[in-house]
Structures are given as C-alpha cells and as structure tokens.
Write a protein that holds these residues in place. Structure first.
Motif, PDB file in Angstrom:
ATOM      1  N   LYS A   6       0.823  -1.214   0.000  1.00 35.67           N
ATOM      2  CA  LYS A   6       0.000   0.000   0.000  1.00 35.67           C
ATOM      3  C   LYS A   6       0.851   1.255   0.000  1.00 35.67           C
ATOM      4  CE  LYS A   6      -4.352  -1.438   1.987  1.00 35.67           C
ATOM      5  NZ  LYS A   6      -5.024  -1.731   3.247  1.00 35.67           N
ATOM      6  N   LYS A   7       1.961   1.192   0.773  1.00 27.85           N
ATOM      7  CA  LYS A   7       2.786   2.388   0.924  1.00 27.85           C
ATOM      8  C   LYS A   7       4.186   2.093   0.393  1.00 27.85           C
ATOM      9  CE  LYS A   7      -0.071   5.172   2.849  1.00 27.85           C
ATOM     10  NZ  LYS A   7      -0.414   5.347   4.230  1.00 27.85           N
ATOM     11  N   LYS A   8       4.814   3.131  -0.020  1.00 18.30           N
ATOM     12  CA  LYS A   8       6.204   2.996  -0.440  1.00 18.30           C
ATOM     13  C   LYS A   8       7.080   2.784   0.783  1.00 18.30           C
ATOM     14  CE  LYS A   8      10.011   5.433  -2.592  1.00 18.30           C
ATOM     15  NZ  LYS A   8      10.494   6.715  -3.118  1.00 18.30           N
ATOM     16  N   ARG A   9       8.000   1.843   0.717  1.00 19.73           N
ATOM     17  CA  ARG A   9       8.913   1.574   1.819  1.00 19.73           C
ATOM     18  C   ARG A   9      10.068   2.565   1.743  1.00 19.73           C
ATOM     19  NH1 ARG A   9      10.845  -3.589   4.930  1.00 19.73           N
ATOM     20  NH2 ARG A   9       8.674  -3.772   5.472  1.00 19.73           N
ATOM     21  N   SER A  10      10.143   3.430   2.752  1.00 15.02           N
ATOM     22  CA  SER A  10      11.136   4.506   2.714  1.00 15.02           C
ATOM     23  C   SER A  10      12.531   3.937   2.958  1.00 15.02           C
ATOM     24  CB  SER A  10      10.812   5.561   3.759  1.00 15.02           C
ATOM     25  OG  SER A  10      10.950   5.015   5.049  1.00 15.02           O
ATOM     26  N   SER A  11      13.514   4.750   2.729  1.00 13.14           N
ATOM     27  CA  SER A  11      14.888   4.289   2.856  1.00 13.14           C
ATOM     28  C   SER A  11      15.248   3.987   4.300  1.00 13.14           C
ATOM     29  CB  SER A  11      15.850   5.334   2.287  1.00 13.14           C
ATOM     30  OG  SER A  11      15.698   6.551   2.979  1.00 13.14           O
TER      31      SER A  11
END
Ligand SMILES: [Zn+2]
Length: 66
Positions: A6-11
């Motif tokens: 659902k969400k982008k996995r941040s760095s």
C-alpha cells in the motif's frame, strides 16, 4: 489484480527487516583467575573458578566424589 504494497517503503524503513536482526556473535570474557577466554556467567573450564572462588576442583586427586 495482484496484491501490492500500500505504501512505499522509505529508505529508513528498508533496513527494518528480520534479516537485519541476526544474533550477535557469542560474547567471550576472560577468567579473572587464569585469564583464559571463557563465555560469561559460566564456570571457567580451565581452572574451575567462578565468582572468585573455586567451584569445580580441577585436580582429580582433590576431588572426593567418584
Ligand atoms: Zn579460569
């Protein structure tokens, strides 16, 4: 439609994986009596001392149990 995240996995979240939580290497301490390496909170296998006193007698002549 296949499942998608659902969400982008941040760095910063990228390293938050179980593969990064591996067990640290086994700790080694030195014996206070004979200075030989031993695992912590264990009786020294070389001299038999733990906590500043002899717990296990290393000499077979002094041990009274068979
Ligand atoms: Zn020792």
């Amino acid at each position: 439609m296949p499942p998608h995240p659902k969400k982008k996995r941040s760095s910063s979240r990228k390293g938050w994986r179980w593969s990064h939580f591996q067990k640290p290497p086994m700790a080694i301490t030195t014996c206070a009596q004979c200075r030989s390496p031993k695992p912590p909170h264990t009786v020294c296998p070389t001299c038999g001392y733990y906590g500043g006193r002899e717990v296990i007698s290393m000499n077979p002549e002094e041990s009274d149990q068979t």
